[in-house]
Design a protein around this motif. Structure first.
Motif, short mmCIF file in Angstrom:
data_model
loop_
_atom_site.label_atom_id
_atom_site.label_comp_id
_atom_site.label_asym_id
_atom_site.label_seq_id
_atom_site.Cartn_x
_atom_site.Cartn_y
_atom_site.Cartn_z
N GLY A 1 -35.78 -38.95 17.83
CA GLY A 1 -37.12 -38.61 17.39
C GLY A 1 -37.45 -38.82 15.93
N LEU A 2 -36.56 -39.46 15.17
CA LEU A 2 -36.81 -39.60 13.74
C LEU A 2 -37.96 -40.56 13.44
CD1 LEU A 2 -33.17 -39.55 12.32
CD2 LEU A 2 -34.83 -37.69 12.48
N VAL A 3 -38.08 -41.64 14.21
CA VAL A 3 -39.22 -42.54 14.03
C VAL A 3 -40.50 -41.85 14.48
CG1 VAL A 3 -40.30 -44.66 14.87
CG2 VAL A 3 -37.93 -44.69 14.12
N THR A 4 -40.44 -41.14 15.58
CA THR A 4 -41.60 -40.41 16.09
C THR A 4 -42.13 -39.44 15.04
OG1 THR A 4 -40.47 -40.45 18.24
CG2 THR A 4 -42.45 -39.11 18.07
N ILE A 5 -41.25 -38.66 14.47
CA ILE A 5 -41.64 -37.69 13.44
C ILE A 5 -42.12 -38.41 12.19
CG2 ILE A 5 -40.83 -35.79 11.98
CD1 ILE A 5 -38.74 -35.20 14.22
N MET B 1 -40.27 -37.24 4.13
CA MET B 1 -40.14 -38.24 5.20
C MET B 1 -38.82 -38.05 5.91
SD MET B 1 -41.42 -40.67 6.88
CE MET B 1 -42.87 -40.84 5.86
N ALA B 2 -38.83 -38.26 7.16
CA ALA B 2 -37.61 -38.09 7.95
C ALA B 2 -36.55 -39.07 7.49
CB ALA B 2 -37.91 -38.32 9.43
N THR B 3 -35.34 -38.60 7.37
CA THR B 3 -34.25 -39.49 7.01
C THR B 3 -33.85 -40.35 8.19
OG1 THR B 3 -32.67 -37.78 7.58
CG2 THR B 3 -33.35 -37.91 5.28
N ALA B 4 -33.12 -41.41 7.90
CA ALA B 4 -32.82 -42.40 8.94
C ALA B 4 -31.45 -42.22 9.56
CB ALA B 4 -32.93 -43.80 8.34
N THR B 5 -30.76 -41.15 9.19
CA THR B 5 -29.43 -40.95 9.76
C THR B 5 -29.38 -39.64 10.50
OG1 THR B 5 -28.67 -39.95 7.70
CG2 THR B 5 -28.29 -42.31 7.98
N GLU B 6 -28.45 -39.51 11.41
CA GLU B 6 -28.31 -38.29 12.22
C GLU B 6 -27.85 -37.15 11.35
OE1 GLU B 6 -25.70 -36.65 16.00
OE2 GLU B 6 -25.49 -38.69 15.26
N PRO B 7 -28.46 -35.95 11.45
CA PRO B 7 -28.00 -34.79 10.69
C PRO B 7 -26.58 -34.43 11.06
CG PRO B 7 -29.53 -34.13 12.41
CD PRO B 7 -29.56 -35.64 12.33
N GLU B 8 -25.81 -34.05 10.05
CA GLU B 8 -24.40 -33.78 10.28
C GLU B 8 -24.18 -32.60 11.23
OE1 GLU B 8 -22.61 -33.27 6.52
OE2 GLU B 8 -22.82 -35.35 5.92
N ASP B 9 -25.08 -31.62 11.17
CA ASP B 9 -24.88 -30.43 12.00
C ASP B 9 -25.78 -30.42 13.21
OD1 ASP B 9 -27.12 -30.24 10.45
OD2 ASP B 9 -26.97 -28.08 10.13
N ILE C 1 -37.02 -30.47 10.01
CA ILE C 1 -37.90 -31.12 9.03
C ILE C 1 -39.04 -30.19 8.63
CG2 ILE C 1 -39.58 -33.00 8.77
CD1 ILE C 1 -37.59 -34.72 10.44
N VAL C 2 -39.60 -29.47 9.59
CA VAL C 2 -40.66 -28.51 9.27
C VAL C 2 -40.12 -27.41 8.36
CG1 VAL C 2 -42.18 -26.74 10.22
CG2 VAL C 2 -42.02 -28.96 11.33
N ARG C 3 -38.93 -26.94 8.66
CA ARG C 3 -38.32 -25.89 7.84
C ARG C 3 -38.08 -26.37 6.41
NH1 ARG C 3 -34.55 -24.97 11.02
NH2 ARG C 3 -32.91 -26.24 10.07
N GLN C 4 -37.55 -27.61 6.27
CA GLN C 4 -37.29 -28.16 4.94
C GLN C 4 -38.58 -28.35 4.16
OE1 GLN C 4 -35.10 -31.74 5.86
NE2 GLN C 4 -33.14 -30.69 5.94
N ASP C 5 -39.64 -28.75 4.86
CA ASP C 5 -40.91 -28.98 4.19
C ASP C 5 -41.49 -27.67 3.67
OD1 ASP C 5 -43.30 -30.74 3.58
OD2 ASP C 5 -44.22 -29.22 4.86
#
Length: 299
Positions: free
Chosen positions: A93-97, A1-9, A128-132
C-alpha cells in the motif's frame, strides 16, 4: 511522503493467498506447518510467490537512495486530484498511500489477492498517519514559539491545515482483500483512475489469456467516461523468468497467445479505449529490471 521500503517492524504477512498457495503445493514458509521431521529442509526452502505478492517488493525494485517511488514522479496531478481511484495489486500500500498524499485523491482503494499484504498496508496507513500527527505537533510548537511577532496563531493554523491533510487519510485511503479477476462481477462506472502497476504478468501466468482479457474488460467497465487506466506491463522476458513458480504458471505460459506487445492493440481495438500515451519508457531510481514503461489509456 510514504517511504519506499518495508518498515522494519511491520507485522508478518504470512496468511492469505500466498499461504494458501504454499499449502496447496505442500510447501511451507520458514519451517511452518507439517509434522515429524524435515523442519530444517523446510526452513531452507526458498519461498515462492506465485502471485508476485512479495513481502519486500518495494525494497526489491527501488533504489535505497530514493525516498519516493519514482513512478509517482511520472504521474500527472490531474489524474488523481479530487478523483476516485483504484490500485489493483497494491501490495503493502505504499504507492496507494503516496498517491493520496501527493495528489490529494478524493478516494483511493487498494486491492490485493494476499490478505497478509492488505493487513500490512493497513498497518502502514496507521503508521504514516501517526507519524504525520507527531510531525505536525512539532511544527506547531516551533511556529508558536518563533512567530509570535511575525504572524498570528490563526494564520499558522490555516497554513498547517492547508499543507498537511494527512490526518484525513483514513477518510481517503482504504484497502481490501480481493481477487480482482474472480470477483467484482457487477462492474459499474465508479472510478476516474485505475492503476495496474507490474501486475499483468502475474494475472496472465495464473489465469492465462482469459484472465488478462477479464482484467481489461473489468477495468473498462469500472472507469467513468473520460477516466484513465495506468498500466505498467512486464516484458515477455520477465514471464520466462517466472514461468516455473507453479505448475499452473508453467501450463499457462505455454498456452499464452496475447503477448505483452499486443496489449495496446487489445485495449484500443477490442476493449474500446480511445487513446494511449507512453508517459515514460524508463524509470530512473529503480533497480535494473524494474525500469519498465508506463502507459496511460484514456476512456
Amino acid at each position: 511522503m510514504a517511504t519506499a521500503t518495508e518498515p522494519e517492524d511491520a507485522p508478518p504477512a504470512a496468511k492469505g493467498a500466498k499461504g494458501e498457495a504454499n499449502r496447496k503445493r505442500g510447501g511451507g514458509q520458514g519451517g511452518r506447518g507439517g509434522g515429524g521431521g524435515g523442519g530444517d529442509q523446510k526452513r531452507k526452502r526458498k519461498e515462492v510467490f506465485i502471485y508476485g505478492n512479495y513481502k519486500n517488493y518495494y525494497g526489491y525494485r527501488i533504489d535505497r537512495n530514493v525516498g519516493e517511488d519514482p513512478r509517482l514522479e511520472a504521474f500527472k496531478k490531474q489524474w488523481f486530484e479530487n478523483k476516485d481511484c483504484l490500485d489493483i495489486g497494491c501490495n503493502q500500500g505504499l504507492v496507494t498511500i503516496g498517491l493520496a498524499m501527493k495528489f490529494k485523491c478524493r478516494s483511493i482503494l487498494g486491492v490485493d489477492i494476499d490478505s497478509g499484504l492488505i493487513e500490512t498496508a493497513r498497518w502502514n496507513l496507521r503508521r504514516i498517519v501517526r507519524q504525520d500527527k507527531v510531525a505536525t505537533k512539532n511544527v506547531q510548537a516551533d511556529e508558536s514559539s518563533n512567530s509570535a511577532s511575525q504572524t498570528s496563531p490563526g494564520a499558522v493554523t490555516t497554513e498547517l491545515s492547508d499543507g498537511n491533510k494527512h490526518h484525513d487519510l483514513f477518510k481517503v485511503v482504504s484497502f481490501q482483500h480481493e481477487n480482482f479477476v474472480e470477483s467484482m462481477h457487477e462492474c459499474s462506472e465508479q472510478y476516474d483512475t485505475i492503476l495496474c502497476l507490474s501486475v499483468t504478468k502475474w494475472i496472465h501466468l495464473n489465469w492465462g489469456d482469459y484472465g488478462l482479457v477479464t482484467l481489461f474488460v473489468k477495468i473498462w467497465r469500472l472507469l467513468r467516461p473520460g477516466g484513465v487506466f495506468i498500466m505498467e506491463p512486464q516484458p515477455w522476458t520477465s514471464y520466462k523468468n517466472n514461468r516455473l513458480v507453479s505448475e499452473v504458471a508453467r501450463e499457462n505460459f505455454n498456452t499464452i497467445r496475447i503477448y505483452p506487445g499486443k496489449f495496446r492493440e487489445i485495449l484500443l481495438d477490442k476493449i474500446g479505449f480511445r487513446s494511449v500515451e507512453l508517459i515514460t519508457d524508463r524509470l530512473v531510481g529503480t533497480v535494473t529490471g524494474f525500469d519498465r514503461p508506463i502507459e496511460v489509456y484514456h476512456k
